[in-house]
Write a protein that holds these residues in place. Sequence first.
Motif, PDB file in Angstrom:
ATOM      1  N   VAL A 155      85.228  33.390  39.723  1.00  0.00           N
ATOM      2  CA  VAL A 155      86.673  33.187  39.649  1.00  0.00           C
ATOM      3  C   VAL A 155      87.082  33.243  38.187  1.00  0.00           C
ATOM      4  N   ALA A 156      88.041  34.073  37.855  1.00  0.00           N
ATOM      5  CA  ALA A 156      88.493  34.211  36.467  1.00  0.00           C
ATOM      6  C   ALA A 156      89.996  34.435  36.442  1.00  0.00           C
ATOM      7  N   GLY A 157      90.600  34.161  35.292  1.00  0.00           N
ATOM      8  CA  GLY A 157      92.023  34.425  35.156  1.00  0.00           C
ATOM      9  C   GLY A 157      92.745  33.337  34.394  1.00  0.00           C
ATOM     10  N   GLU A 158      94.062  33.281  34.618  1.00  0.00           N
ATOM     11  CA  GLU A 158      94.919  32.344  33.893  1.00  0.00           C
ATOM     12  C   GLU A 158      95.623  31.435  34.890  1.00  0.00           C
ATOM     13  N   ILE A 159      95.459  30.145  34.714  1.00  0.00           N
ATOM     14  CA  ILE A 159      96.129  29.167  35.560  1.00  0.00           C
ATOM     15  C   ILE A 159      96.736  28.081  34.678  1.00  0.00           C
ATOM     16  N   THR A 160      98.025  27.851  34.852  1.00  0.00           N
ATOM     17  CA  THR A 160      98.708  26.746  34.182  1.00  0.00           C
ATOM     18  C   THR A 160      99.258  25.837  35.265  1.00  0.00           C
ATOM     19  N   CYS A 161      98.695  24.648  35.379  1.00  0.00           N
ATOM     20  CA  CYS A 161      99.040  23.720  36.454  1.00  0.00           C
ATOM     21  C   CYS A 161      99.033  22.300  35.886  1.00  0.00           C
ATOM     22  N   GLU A 162     100.043  21.502  36.258  1.00  0.00           N
ATOM     23  CA  GLU A 162     100.164  20.156  35.701  1.00  0.00           C
ATOM     24  C   GLU A 162      99.044  19.231  36.156  1.00  0.00           C
ATOM     25  N   LYS A 163      98.459  19.501  37.314  1.00  0.00           N
ATOM     26  CA  LYS A 163      97.412  18.636  37.849  1.00  0.00           C
ATOM     27  C   LYS A 163      96.125  19.430  38.045  1.00  0.00           C
ATOM     28  N   ILE A 164      95.018  18.703  38.063  1.00  0.00           N
ATOM     29  CA  ILE A 164      93.706  19.340  38.189  1.00  0.00           C
ATOM     30  C   ILE A 164      93.484  19.797  39.630  1.00  0.00           C
ATOM     31  N   VAL A 165      92.996  21.012  39.779  1.00  0.00           N
ATOM     32  CA  VAL A 165      92.631  21.558  41.083  1.00  0.00           C
ATOM     33  C   VAL A 165      91.125  21.776  41.100  1.00  0.00           C
ATOM     34  N   ASP A 166      90.465  21.278  42.138  1.00  0.00           N
ATOM     35  CA  ASP A 166      89.015  21.454  42.276  1.00  0.00           C
ATOM     36  C   ASP A 166      88.757  22.869  42.802  1.00  0.00           C
ATOM     37  N   ILE A 167      88.606  23.808  41.891  1.00  0.00           N
ATOM     38  CA  ILE A 167      88.479  25.222  42.253  1.00  0.00           C
ATOM     39  C   ILE A 167      87.256  25.455  43.133  1.00  0.00           C
ATOM     40  N   ARG A 168      86.143  24.856  42.793  1.00  0.00           N
ATOM     41  CA  ARG A 168      84.910  25.094  43.558  1.00  0.00           C
ATOM     42  C   ARG A 168      85.046  24.595  44.992  1.00  0.00           C
ATOM     43  N   TRP A 169      85.722  23.465  45.168  1.00  0.00           N
ATOM     44  CA  TRP A 169      85.943  22.952  46.525  1.00  0.00           C
ATOM     45  C   TRP A 169      86.805  23.930  47.323  1.00  0.00           C
ATOM     46  N   VAL A 170      87.843  24.465  46.696  1.00  0.00           N
ATOM     47  CA  VAL A 170      88.715  25.436  47.371  1.00  0.00           C
ATOM     48  C   VAL A 170      87.923  26.680  47.764  1.00  0.00           C
ATOM     49  N   VAL A 171      87.063  27.150  46.871  1.00  0.00           N
ATOM     50  CA  VAL A 171      86.256  28.340  47.159  1.00  0.00           C
ATOM     51  C   VAL A 171      85.332  28.085  48.341  1.00  0.00           C
ATOM     52  N   ARG A 172      84.697  26.921  48.368  1.00  0.00           N
ATOM     53  CA  ARG A 172      83.770  26.613  49.470  1.00  0.00           C
ATOM     54  C   ARG A 172      84.501  26.575  50.804  1.00  0.00           C
ATOM     55  N   ARG A 173      85.675  25.954  50.809  1.00  0.00           N
ATOM     56  CA  ARG A 173      86.467  25.897  52.041  1.00  0.00           C
ATOM     57  C   ARG A 173      86.850  27.297  52.506  1.00  0.00           C
ATOM     58  N   ALA A 174      87.238  28.156  51.581  1.00  0.00           N
ATOM     59  CA  ALA A 174      87.634  29.521  51.930  1.00  0.00           C
ATOM     60  C   ALA A 174      86.447  30.312  52.472  1.00  0.00           C
ATOM     61  N   LEU A 175      85.292  30.178  51.854  1.00  0.00           N
ATOM     62  CA  LEU A 175      84.091  30.862  52.335  1.00  0.00           C
ATOM     63  C   LEU A 175      83.786  30.467  53.774  1.00  0.00           C
ATOM     64  N   GLU A 176      83.849  29.183  54.043  1.00  0.00           N
ATOM     65  CA  GLU A 176      83.556  28.697  55.390  1.00  0.00           C
ATOM     66  C   GLU A 176      84.574  29.234  56.398  1.00  0.00           C
ATOM     67  N   GLU A 177      85.842  29.214  56.020  1.00  0.00           N
ATOM     68  CA  GLU A 177      86.890  29.703  56.913  1.00  0.00           C
ATOM     69  C   GLU A 177      86.707  31.187  57.215  1.00  0.00           C
TER      70      GLU A 177
END
Length: 387
Positions: free
Chosen positions: A52-74
């Motif tokens: 995962v690469a790119g530019e993200i500007t977000c006020e709160k922390i997002v657990d990117i790895r958790w999101v990726v795992r959920r997407a893989l499973e789905e």
Amino acid sequence: MNKFLTAESVCKGHPDKLCDFIADSILDACLRKDRAARVACEVMATKGRIIVAGEITCEKIVDIRWVVRRALEEAGYNPRKFLIHVYLHQQSADIAGGVDRALESREGDTSWYSMLGAGDQGTVYGYATNETSEKLPLPLVYAHRICQRLDKARKDGVIKGIGPDGKSQVTVEYENGKAKRVKTIIVSVQHDEAKDPEVLRSEIVSEILWPAFKDFPFDEDTEILVNPSGRFVNGGPSADTGLTGRKIMVDTYGGLAAHGGGAFSGKDPTKVDRSGAYMARAVAKNIVWAGLADRCQVSISYAIGKADPVAVEVDTFGTGKVPDEVLRAAVLEVFNLRPAAIIEELCLRDAIYAETSAYGHFSGVHARWEWLDKIRKLREAVERYAD
């Protein structure tokens, strides 16, 4: 005269679509935390690796790895079989400055819609045709249906021994501009090593193709190819590296209408590659539904940091009930094509993007850009400009 039109679609677990799904899942997660988040997320999937690469500007922390795992499973994959690498930084201050305060605002325009500039330059296209209820090209609609049914059959266990990777392709024969018959159907789907090819073919025809084509049946002369390459045991990222944005024709109009070249997935709505294309589709679809044309293509060109489009064109391919220049004038009156207005009108701050990443961005009836709420205003504007 006869001609043949072809379009393809891919399953949710296809390596490129998997990357689109992950990227849009990350975008959704960011927008849920911060509705003003800026996201330009790219994903690559290869054997045992998700990058995962790119530019993200977000006020709160997002657990990117958790999101990726959920997407893989789905999508049908075991997330424990992948290492996840994340390389992200914030949006460039130069780009952010142009987006946060548009050229018009810097030149003295104080209206709210002038505050947000386009996140990039380029031309986007929207298209609609009355040959299907979805107002999409017929071969594309059926290619999407095949892949939707393949994914559902795998998930529900209707067809045993198939994997998440797969694709379809449909060729339709046209006579004098009207769909005449289905010429060729191609289905490729990943399967277990022990799966009997003849059993798989029979299941694909009975459980996928007949239901998918019930309102436009194929005939005994239709060529049906199931896994024409032979075995398809090794699939997904271990067989074919995936990238975001490599299935832009699947995402839009199957190559049967123009495309500006910009991909959608992983981009927040300040990127007109996405939001502008959604609005162009809304405009074209409303024109066709209003009975003002049988086919319509809308193009909108933007400059980075500028709110107003630099060009807007309407092309009805000779099917318009009024001249194209009349339709163009009506569109400019009825639709606000500035990015801030598009985001507000189409509710693009809502976290819905992962749902759009498979089977085309213009197939979902619940997507705001598929609504038909400007028909009356368009007709009234056309009457005024046609006089």
